[in-house]
Design an enzyme around this catalytic site. Structure first.
Site, PDB file in Angstrom:
ATOM      1  N   ASP A 168       0.831  -1.199   0.000  1.00 53.76           N
ATOM      2  CA  ASP A 168       0.000   0.000   0.000  1.00 53.76           C
ATOM      3  C   ASP A 168       0.869   1.254   0.000  1.00 53.76           C
ATOM      4  O   ASP A 168       1.597   1.520   0.961  1.00 53.76           O
ATOM      5  CB  ASP A 168      -0.882  -0.029   1.255  1.00 53.76           C
ATOM      6  CG  ASP A 168      -1.914   1.089   1.290  1.00 53.76           C
ATOM      7  OD1 ASP A 168      -2.009   1.846   0.307  1.00 53.76           O
ATOM      8  OD2 ASP A 168      -2.624   1.190   2.300  1.00 53.76           O
ATOM      9  N   ASP A 370      -2.411   6.192  -5.890  1.00 55.06           N
ATOM     10  CA  ASP A 370      -2.606   5.296  -4.753  1.00 55.06           C
ATOM     11  C   ASP A 370      -2.788   3.865  -5.248  1.00 55.06           C
ATOM     12  O   ASP A 370      -3.621   3.610  -6.116  1.00 55.06           O
ATOM     13  CB  ASP A 370      -3.826   5.749  -3.951  1.00 55.06           C
ATOM     14  CG  ASP A 370      -4.085   4.872  -2.743  1.00 55.06           C
ATOM     15  OD1 ASP A 370      -3.119   4.539  -2.023  1.00 55.06           O
ATOM     16  OD2 ASP A 370      -5.246   4.517  -2.504  1.00 55.06           O
TER      17      ASP A 370
END
Length: 492
Positions: A168, A370
Site C-alpha cells: 500500500d 494510490d
C-alpha cells in the site's frame, strides 16, 4: 493543319473525365485510409473476453530484476490465498469498500493539511476508543483498505517466515499478525508469525526515536507496556492492528536481506484484511519500507499491477536502469504534510479529443496516486466532461444499469469484440500516459461493463489515480528524486 475530329475530341474529353474520376477515387480512398488509421490510433479494438476475470492463472514469465517480488491480485486466480475456495467479493462490495477508502483518504489529507482532525478529535471523538490490554487507540479517520488490493510475499525473522502482505503506497507502517493473539486475530492463510521462534527478533523501547516516530507514520501516539513501544493503527473502515513495535531480519530475496527492520507485531487485529498476514507500507515516512531500505535502494521502487485476467506483476525495490529510456517522468508536487504521493494532472484526452478542462480544476484540490484505491476519482467538472465525451463515442452499444458508483455501463453480452475510445492522461512535465483497455472499462460480467472512473462530489476533494488505471503500466517511484514515472508493458 489538321483539325481534330469529333470522335477524337470526344475521346480526349472521355479520357480526361476518366482520369479525374480515377484521381477522385484515389483521393477518396486515401482519405478513407487516413481516416481509418486516425480512428485506429484513437480507439482500442479488443476481444470482450480480455475485460472479464479469468478463472485460470497464466503467470507471466518476465524475469525478475534486482529485489523483485511477485505481485498478484489477492482475489485473482494466481493468489494462493484463494486455494481453499474462499469466495471473492462481488463488484458491488468491492466498490463499496473502495468508496470507504476514498472517504478516509480525503478526510486524512484534509485533517493533516488543515489541522482539523485535532479539533474534531477533541470535540467528537473524545470517548471513542478501541481498547485491548496493551493500548488505547483513538477512533479517527484512517486509511480504509478497500478490497481491490494486491499482495506480495516477503520474509521476516530467522529462520525466515514467508508472509503474504497487502502492499500500500498510502500507508507507512509495515505490520503482521503475531503470536500470542492478546485479544483477537483474524483468519489468515499462512500460520501467524511467532516472534519467539526468531533468533533475531527484539522489541523496540518506548524511549527510542523510532517509537516517537510512530505518531507521524501511523497517526496515533504510541503507548508503553513495560518499557516496550506499542503501536496502534486504525483504518477508516474500522479495521485495526495493535501490538508491539519491533525489529527483525527482513528478507526480500536471497540477495536482499536487512537486519533490524522495524515493523508492527500485531497481537490484536481485526478487519478487512482477507487472508493476508498484514500490510507493507510504501509511503514517504521514515518508518516505511522505502525509507528503511534507502541505504541500498535509494528510495526508489517500481511495480506493475496485473489485470484480473489471471497474470502476475512485480514490486521491485531499487533502480532498474534498463527501463529508464522508456519511462516518462512527472515531478511529485507538495505533499501537504502527508506521506501520500501527489502528482500534477494537466488534462485528459478521450478518443483523440482533448477535453475542455482547465488545469486549475485539477490543481484546486490536487491528485494523489494510490495503489490501494480501485477506481480513479476525478473532480466533478472533469468527470462530467470525461463521461459525456466517452458516451458520445459509445452510442452504438446498449446501455446497462448503473453499478454502484459507476454510472456509465453497457450491456456487451451480444458482442465478442468491441471498439472503445482510448483515454490518456497528461501530467506535468509532458508525460502523456495511454491507459490499457482494462484501465478504461471494468466488468461485472459481459452484461454490465462500466467506465472505470467516478466523480468526487465537488471540485474541492482530493483526486485519486487508482489501481485500475495503473494496470499493466510500469509505475516508477523515484522518491529521492521527487518524481514519478510511467512506462508500458510493465507486466509482460
Amino acid at each position: 493543319m489538321a483539325t481534330p475530329s469529333c470522335s477524337s475530341s470526344y475521346f480526349l474529353l472521355f479520357s480526361s473525365s476518366f482520369l479525374l474520376i480515377l484521381l477522385s477515387f484515389s483521393l477518396e480512398k486515401s482519405h478513407a485510409l487516413e481516416g481509418r488509421k486516425a480512428m485506429e490510433s484513437h480507439f482500442h479494438t479488443l476481444e470482450l473476453s480480455s475485460l472479464l476475470p479469468s478463472s485460470s492463472c497464466n503467470p507471466t514469465t518476465k524475469g525478475k530484476r534486482g529485489a523483485s517480488m511477485e505481485i498478484v491480485n489477492r482475489h485473482g486466480p494466481c493468489s494462493k490465498l484463494n486455494q481453499k475456495g474462499a469466495k471473492a467479493p462481488g463488484m458491488t462490495e468491492i466498490l463499496a469498500h473502495d468508496q470507504a477508502r476514498v472517504d478516509s483518504i480525503q478526510a486524512r489529507i484534509t485533517a493533516q493539511s488543515y489541522d482539523l482532525f485535532r479539533k474534531k478529535d477533541k470535540s467528537s471523538n473524545k470517548n471513542k476508543r478501541v481498547k485491548d490490554s496493551k493500548a488505547y487507540l483513538p477512533a479517527q479517520p484512517g486509511n480504509a483498505l478497500g478490497t481491490g488490493n494486491y499482495i506480495v510475499t516477503l520474509g521476516i525473522g530467522t529462520p525466515k517466515k514467508d508472509l503474504s502482505l497487502i502492499f500500500d503506497t498510502g500507508s507507512d507502517v509495515t505490520w503482521t499478525q503475531c503470536q500470542p493473539c492478546v485479544k483477537s486475530c483474524y483468519p489468515q492463510q499462512q500460520s501467524i508469525f511467532d516472534p519467539s521462534l526468531s533468533s533475531t527478533y527484539s522489541n523496540i523501547s518506548c524511549s527510542s526515536t523510532a517509537c516517537s516516530g510512530l505518531k507521524s507514520a501511523s497517526g496515533n501516539n504510541p503507548s508503553c507496556a513495560s518499557s516496550t513501544c506499542v503501536y496502534g493503527i486504525q483504518y477508516g473502515d474500522a479495521s485495526y492492528s495493535i501490538g508491539f513495535f519491533a525489529k527483525d531480519k527482513l528478507t526480500l530475496t536471497p540477495n536482499d536481506v536487512f537486519d533490524g527492520f522495524m515493523f508492527g507485531c500485531g497481537q490484536n487485529n481485526k478487519g478487512l484484511f482477507g487472508k493476508t498476514a498484514g500490510l507493507i507500507g510504501l509511503g514517504r515516512d521514515p518508518l516505511s519500507i522505502v525509507s528503511q531500505t534507502a541505504a541500498k535502494f535509494g528510495k526508489y521502487f517500481s511495480y506493475c499491477l496485473p489485470t484480473r485476467g489471471g497474470s502476475n506483476g512485480h514490486l521491485t525495490l531499487g533502480n532498474n536502469k534498463g527501463v529508464q529510456s522508456s519511462i516518462q517522468f512527472t515531478q511529485f508536487v507538495a505533499s501537504q504534510g502527508t506521506s501520500f504521493y501527489f502528482i500534477d494532472v494537466l488534462g485528459i484526452t478521450v478518443g483523440g479529443k482533448a477535453l475542455s478542462i482547465s488545469p486549475m480544476v485539477f490543481k484546486n484540490a490536487g491528485t494523489i496516486i494510490d495503489s490501494g484505491t480501485v477506481i480513479t476519482r476525478l473532480p466533478l467538472t472533469a468527470y462530467d466532461n470525461l463521461r459525456s465525451t466517452f458516451r458520445q463515442f459509445m452510442t452504438n452499444y446498449p446501455r446497462a444499469p448503473d453499478l454502484s458508483l459507476l454510472d456509465t455501463c453497457y450491456d456487451l453480452s451480444n458482442y465478442t469484440s468491441i471498439s472503445i475510445p482510448k483515454i490518456s492522461f497528461n501530467f506535468n512535465g509532458n508525460a502523456n500516459v495511454n491507459l490499457d483497455p482494462n484501465g478504461i472499462l471494468i466488468s461485472n460480467g459481459a452484461s454490465q461493463v462500466c467506465l472505470a472512473f467516478a466523480g468526487n462530489g465537488d471540485d474541492d476533494s482530493i483526486g485519486i489515480f487508482g489501481n485500475v488505471q495503473q494496470q499493466t503500466l510500469e509505475i516508477v517511484y523515484d522518491v529521492a528524486g521527487e518524481k514519478l514515472g510511467f512506462g508500458y508493458g510493465g507486466c509482460s
